[in-house]
Design a protein around this motif. Structure first.
Motif, mmCIF file in Angstrom:
data_model
loop_
_atom_site.group_PDB
_atom_site.id
_atom_site.type_symbol
_atom_site.label_atom_id
_atom_site.label_comp_id
_atom_site.label_asym_id
_atom_site.label_seq_id
_atom_site.Cartn_x
_atom_site.Cartn_y
_atom_site.Cartn_z
ATOM 1 N N ASP A 149 -8.472 -2.546 6.703
ATOM 2 C CA ASP A 149 -9.215 -3.359 7.677
ATOM 3 C C ASP A 149 -8.936 -4.845 7.506
ATOM 4 O OD1 ASP A 149 -10.533 -3.704 5.263
ATOM 5 O OD2 ASP A 149 -12.525 -3.839 6.182
ATOM 6 N N ASN A 150 -7.807 -5.176 6.862
ATOM 7 C CA ASN A 150 -7.530 -6.582 6.575
ATOM 8 C C ASN A 150 -6.044 -6.873 6.799
ATOM 9 O OD1 ASN A 150 -7.367 -9.172 5.604
ATOM 10 N ND2 ASN A 150 -8.338 -8.749 3.633
ATOM 11 N N ASN A 151 -5.739 -7.711 7.776
ATOM 12 C CA ASN A 151 -4.358 -8.061 8.091
ATOM 13 C C ASN A 151 -3.888 -9.334 7.399
ATOM 14 O OD1 ASN A 151 -3.472 -5.960 9.657
ATOM 15 N ND2 ASN A 151 -3.951 -6.938 11.621
ATOM 16 N N GLU A 152 -4.734 -9.938 6.568
ATOM 17 C CA GLU A 152 -4.333 -11.164 5.891
ATOM 18 C C GLU A 152 -3.181 -10.875 4.924
ATOM 19 O OE1 GLU A 152 -5.429 -14.074 6.637
ATOM 20 O OE2 GLU A 152 -7.025 -13.411 7.981
ATOM 21 N N THR A 153 -2.250 -11.809 4.821
ATOM 22 C CA THR A 153 -1.089 -11.605 3.961
ATOM 23 C C THR A 153 -1.450 -11.584 2.478
ATOM 24 O OG1 THR A 153 -0.641 -13.995 3.968
ATOM 25 C CG2 THR A 153 0.493 -12.641 5.621
ATOM 26 N N ASP A 154 -2.607 -12.111 2.125
ATOM 27 C CA ASP A 154 -3.036 -12.105 0.729
ATOM 28 C C ASP A 154 -4.220 -11.160 0.495
ATOM 29 O OD1 ASP A 154 -4.851 -13.608 2.168
ATOM 30 O OD2 ASP A 154 -4.958 -15.263 0.729
ATOM 31 N N ALA A 155 -4.263 -10.084 1.262
ATOM 32 C CA ALA A 155 -5.335 -9.103 1.075
ATOM 33 C C ALA A 155 -5.302 -8.531 -0.338
ATOM 34 C CB ALA A 155 -5.209 -7.975 2.099
ATOM 35 N N VAL A 156 -4.090 -8.341 -0.864
ATOM 36 C CA VAL A 156 -3.889 -7.923 -2.253
ATOM 37 C C VAL A 156 -2.870 -8.870 -2.863
ATOM 38 C CG1 VAL A 156 -3.091 -6.107 -3.805
ATOM 39 C CG2 VAL A 156 -4.396 -5.505 -1.757
ATOM 40 N N VAL A 157 -3.190 -9.458 -4.012
ATOM 41 C CA VAL A 157 -2.301 -10.444 -4.620
ATOM 42 C C VAL A 157 -2.148 -10.196 -6.115
ATOM 43 C CG1 VAL A 157 -2.852 -12.228 -2.928
ATOM 44 C CG2 VAL A 157 -4.195 -12.076 -5.023
ATOM 45 N N SER A 158 -1.105 -10.789 -6.676
ATOM 46 C CA SER A 158 -0.912 -10.832 -8.116
ATOM 47 C C SER A 158 -0.551 -12.254 -8.482
ATOM 48 C CB SER A 158 0.191 -9.872 -8.554
ATOM 49 O OG SER A 158 0.406 -9.965 -9.948
ATOM 50 N N GLN A 159 -1.287 -12.826 -9.430
ATOM 51 C CA GLN A 159 -1.039 -14.195 -9.828
ATOM 52 C C GLN A 159 -0.694 -14.261 -11.312
ATOM 53 O OE1 GLN A 159 -4.737 -15.729 -7.091
ATOM 54 N NE2 GLN A 159 -3.821 -17.246 -8.447
ATOM 55 N N PHE A 160 -0.008 -15.325 -11.699
ATOM 56 C CA PHE A 160 0.309 -15.530 -13.102
ATOM 57 C C PHE A 160 -0.978 -15.636 -13.916
ATOM 58 C CE2 PHE A 160 0.515 -18.677 -16.529
ATOM 59 C CZ PHE A 160 1.388 -18.025 -17.394
ATOM 60 N N GLY A 161 -0.955 -15.079 -15.103
ATOM 61 C CA GLY A 161 -2.097 -15.250 -15.991
ATOM 62 C C GLY A 161 -2.198 -14.139 -17.010
ATOM 63 N N SER A 162 -3.027 -14.371 -17.989
ATOM 64 C CA SER A 162 -3.296 -13.375 -19.007
ATOM 65 C C SER A 162 -4.059 -12.207 -18.400
ATOM 66 C CB SER A 162 -4.134 -13.994 -20.135
ATOM 67 O OG SER A 162 -5.372 -14.454 -19.616
ATOM 68 N N GLY A 163 -4.221 -11.142 -19.170
ATOM 69 C CA GLY A 163 -4.986 -10.003 -18.682
ATOM 70 C C GLY A 163 -6.395 -10.392 -18.281
#
Length: 236
Positions: A149-163
């Motif tokens: 239900d979400n067309n945003e390009t950042d609906a799911v993201v992965s960013q740099f960082g520790s766990g």
């Protein structure tokens, strides 16, 4: 949807063998008596996965980065140099400092951060985020559900960082702004020894989780030919 209803729907969607997610959030009082965890606190979260709640605090977390990314301390002076020169995750200490400062993290307003497996929780009260330990097959279902239900390009993201950054910091910040982004994490080599070989994290801020629970039974997770094949593999 209450906890029992969600667990039932989750089992129907992902199968009886899919691991139940952990709820996490801050509180004024601990929900468990957790001993100090030396190094990465993810080694202690195995207890929560096994059904025993975990309460983290500044005293329980032995890692300076862990205290930072859970909001229990400001950035220790040694962190930029350690992440760059020792761990070699960023080219320069200045890049580390710029990145962390740009996240806009806030100090925690309450002294405890609790992790509890969803079937051990009485309610969703106080929940900041929902943490799934996901294999590729499980991750495909979680991502597809978030995209439904979400067309945003950042609906799911992965960013740099520790766990702890990818699971706690990102999710708490997103929930604070009542956002919609979900996060894939645990790519950090430092945390990998404390999770399964074929596992990553998928976290949903509670602000988004409340909407996604309403769409679960509408999407491919129920009555989809393609997903039935994946679910059968999850059941093996």
């Amino acid at each position: 949807m209450d906890i029992k209803e969600f667990i039932q729907s989750y089992r129907e969607a992902f199968g009886s063998k899919a691991p139940l997610p952990l709820l996490f959030g801050y509180s004024d009082q601990p929900i468990a008596d957790t001993e100090k965890i030396g190094g990465c606190f993810f080694k202690g979260l195995q207890m929560a996965r096994d059904g025993q709640p975990v309460s983290l605090s500044s005293d329980v977390i032995g890692c300076g980065g862990g205290k930072l990314y859970t909001g229990f301390s400001d950035m220790p002076e040694r962190v930029p140099g350690f992440v760059s020169l020792k761990e070699k995750y960023k080219k320069t200490p200045e890049m580390v400092a710029d990145y962390v400062n740009g996240l806009g993290m806030k100090r925690a307003e309450k002294p405890y951060l609790n992790f509890i497996r969803i079937d051990k929780a009485e309610s969703f009260e106080g929940t900041e985020g929902v943490l799934f330990y996901a294999t590729p097959d499980l991750l495909s279902g979680l991502c597809g559900w978030a995209f439904f239900d979400n067309n945003e390009t950042d609906a799911v993201v992965s960013q740099f960082g520790s766990g702890c950054s990818s699971v706690v910091s990102m999710t708490v910040l997103e929930n604070d702004r009542q956002g919609y982004r979900c996060f894939i994490g645990l790519f950090d080599p430092s945390v990998r020894p404390y999770i399964g070989t074929n596992e990553l994290s998928f976290t949903i801020p509670f602000s988004r989780f409340t909407r996604m629970t309403g769409t679960m039974k509408e999407c491919f997770l129920f009555d989809s030919h393609a997903w039935k094949k994946v679910k059968a593999r999850l059941e093996e």
